[in-house]
Design an enzyme around this catalytic site. Structure first.
Site, PDB file in Angstrom:
ATOM      1  N   ASP A 305       0.826  -1.203   0.000  1.00 30.87           N
ATOM      2  CA  ASP A 305       0.000   0.000   0.000  1.00 30.87           C
ATOM      3  C   ASP A 305       0.863   1.257   0.000  1.00 30.87           C
ATOM      4  OD1 ASP A 305      -2.668   1.340   0.498  1.00 30.87           O
ATOM      5  OD2 ASP A 305      -1.585   2.026   2.269  1.00 30.87           O
ATOM      6  N   GLU A 356       0.638  -0.403  -5.091  1.00 35.67           N
ATOM      7  CA  GLU A 356      -0.297   0.697  -5.308  1.00 35.67           C
ATOM      8  C   GLU A 356       0.549   1.969  -5.386  1.00 35.67           C
ATOM      9  OE1 GLU A 356      -3.714   3.436  -3.293  1.00 35.67           O
ATOM     10  OE2 GLU A 356      -2.007   2.635  -2.201  1.00 35.67           O
TER      11      GLU A 356
END
Length: 637
Positions: A305, A356
């Site tokens: 993330d 991401e």
């Protein structure tokens, strides 16, 4: 003190130098020679006590520090299985605060943050066949279609409690299998104190969140997924951590896990602390966490993330400190991510590493020897933003903004991309995917089917957030279950049927996933902004494995529309998004299309199907004649 002491020092030396990637085997809680041994890293603490149920949370068990490593240790027989414990840390200013164990593998149910003393046995796994197939498989040349799930809100009990993984095994796995997805991806499952963070503000980097059940429950879930031919991916957050004072921040009263520079230590936008990714001990902590999840739960992939937050010093709001060159590159974050991917790939060559990341300044996928970060896939945030903006637009305006649909093909092969319509796009007033679509309810569902068909034909692996498969109208709410009652509505029910059909079609058609890393997989037929028609070929490895994809982006039916094709013969329709069974109006699709010999767009043949309003057609060759070269130009296809 003999062999045990020598091994301990070797392990701690590896921790200090950032080269111990299984540091949880020495730090935290362990049973050794009939005693419980607790170790915690707090190099600048004045004193540390072990406190818990076993001593009424009093400062009676003072720990001893190894000054070379900064690790505090105590051996005791007092604790019992099931007891709670913490470390009471006397910090550099003399104040005391009870801190959680950063290496604990079990915690009490939130809002409590105490660790639980509980042994975990060795599991005898039964997924060897699945893992063997993954070792022999090239993921770039396999279908990857991910169902993204927030585990506590996919479905809830009548009491409002989330399903545990023991219960999800009985409900979620059959659903994912029925819907024909290849993988399920979970938003972070690690311990976190606040549900509103969706799991992204972690406190326990080695612990399954207690309200999901036990680690053993999750092991059984993953094994059941593998037995059902479903891969499991979990989101992991190495860039930042929860700011609650009794967790990791300023653990011993000084910057311990975070940067010393206050501008870098905190992410003001998210209200979290950033890991000091250049500190060797932090590198050992984080890489050990990733390997713990991969090793102990047989994960098929991790999605990292907020990579941008680790790469760029000016990513956050507010003041920032330039690097030694005066720029915004976080060199510590850059080299940590390369080290992470290198270690994980060395130990697990087939693990999927997904990033991401929203910028184009740093190469994310590809070998680190080229300067890339070594990831397998990068979320294509540019495609997502462009395409959702386009589908919200009045069709009258679309011809003026056709670049929003076509621009992504210009860079589609710069990285190995994953096309994600994720949880981030259906919260905070952004509306659900269905609700974003222009027009009345019928047209919204037509366009949602259109969007998914275009997405599946576009190069790149796929991800869709839960609820999107049937076009849930309401935004996602992290503390409520999905609106399963929607499926009593015919539009939602037919949308679910459509997504299932499209998922199966995606797996069956090699042209949609076999050549993802080369522009050879795309050949343009028609780019017509005026009539808002887009047509192209998706090509597999063999010449016969290709699809004609035709996308109509306005609510106007195009009757007998000329489409250039590469070979003489017959082409049959395998997808028409406006079929009645999916919620459209077409009871029957196009009949088999026969070619006529007519030069068009560098091709020598054409067909004339009718393209539904706001519809997408997939056509495949049924009976064609393939010659060595094309008639025009002599270029081999």
């Amino acid at each position: 003190m003999g062999k045990q002491k020598i091994d301990e020092q070797q392990e701690l030396h590896g921790f200090l130098t950032g080269e111990n990637f299984y540091v949880q085997q020495i730090l935290g809680l362990h049973e050794e020679d009939g005693k419980y041994v607790f170790r915690v890293w707090a190099p600048n603490a004045q004193k540390v006590w072990l406190v818990g149920d076993f001593n009424d949370w009093e400062n009676t068990l003072l720990m001893e520090q190894d000054r070379d490593s900064g690790v505090w240790l105590i051996e005791t027989t007092l604790p019992r299985q099931g007891d709670l414990y913490k470390f009471n840390v006397q910090r550099t200013d003399g104040t005391q605060i009870m801190k959680l164990d950063p290496f604990a593998t079990r915690f009490e149910t939130r809002p409590g943050t105490a660790a639980v003393i509980q042994s975990m046995g060795d599991k005898k796994w039964r997924d060897g066949l699945w893992r063997g197939r993954q070792k022999r498989s090239n993921h770039l040349k396999r279908p990857i279609n991910i169902y993204e799930v927030h585990a506590s809100s996919w479905r809830q009990k009548e009491t409002g409690e989330p399903y545990t993984f023991h219960e999800l095994k009985e409900h979620l796995i059959p659903y994912v299998k029925k819907m024909q997805y290849t993988h399920v991806e979970f938003m972070p499952l690690m311990e976190h104190p606040l549900g509103a963070s969706w799991g992204y503000q972690l406190t326990g980097f080695f612990a399954l969140a207690s309200y999901y059940g036990t680690p053993e429950d999750f092991q059984e879930f993953v094994e059941a997924c593998h037995l059902a031919n479903i891969g499991v991916i979990v989101d992991w957050v190495p860039g930042h951590f929860c700011a609650n004072e009794d967790t990791l921040p300023y653990y011993d009263g000084t910057p311990t896990f975070e940067y010393a520079d206050s501008n870098r230590a905190k992410n003001r936008r998210w209200g979290v602390h950033n890991f000091d990714l250049g500190k060797p001990q932090v590198q050992s902590f984080l890489i050990s966490s990733a390997l713990y999840w991969i090793d102990n739960f047989h994960l098929d992939g991790i999605r990292v993330d907020a990579v941008s937050n680790m790469l760029y010093l000016d990513y956050d709001e507010g003041p920032w400190t330039p690097n030694h060159e005066g720029g915004n590159r976080n060199f510590e974050g850059y080299y940590f991510l390369q080290k992470l991917s290198s270690v994980l790939k060395q130990k697990h060559p087939n693990i999927l590493l997904i990033a991401e990341e929203s910028t184009s300044q740093t190469q994310i996928t590809g070998p680190i020897t080229t300067g890339a970060l070594g990831f397998d896939y990068k979320w294509n945030m540019g495609w997502m933003n462009d395409i959702l903006r386009f589908y919200q637009m009045d069709p009258i305006e679309r011809k003026h903004h056709f670049h929003l649909v076509t621009f992504s093909f210009m860079y589609a092969f710069n990285e190995n991309y994953l096309l994600a319509l994720s949880h981030d796009e259906v919260v905070h007033g952004k509306k659900s995917l269905m609700h974003k679509m222009w027009g009345d309810r019928y047209k919204q569902f037509s366009q949602l089917r259109n969007l998914y068909a275009f997405m599946y034909a576009h190069p790149g692996k796929k991800l869709l957030f839960m609820g999107g498969e049937w076009g849930q109208f309401l935004e996602w709410k992290h503390d409520q279950g999905l609106e399963w009652v929607d499926l009593q509505d015919s539009f939602n029910y037919q949308m679910q049927i459509y997504t299932k059909h499209l998922n199966r079609l995606y797996k069956e058609q090699r042209a949609l996933w076999e050549v993802e890393d080369s522009s050879d997989t795309i050949r343009w037929i028609d780019d017509n902004p005026e009539e808002s028609i887009l047509a192209f070929i998706r090509q597999g490895q063999r010449k016969k494995d290709f699809l004609i994809v035709i996308v109509n982006l306005v609510p106007v039916e195009r009757v007998n529309y000329p489409i250039a094709v590469p070979y003489e013969g017959e082409y049959e329709e395998i997808l028409n998004t406006e079929r009645a069974v999916f919620g459209g109006t077409w009871e029957e699709g196009n009949s088999v299309c026969e070619t006529t010999e007519q030069t068009m767009n560098d091709f020598s043949y054409q067909i004339t199907p009718t393209i539904p309003a706001l519809g997408v057609l997939y056509l495949r060759p049924k009976k064609i004649q393939i010659r060595k070269t094309e008639v025009k130009g002599g270029k081999e296809l």
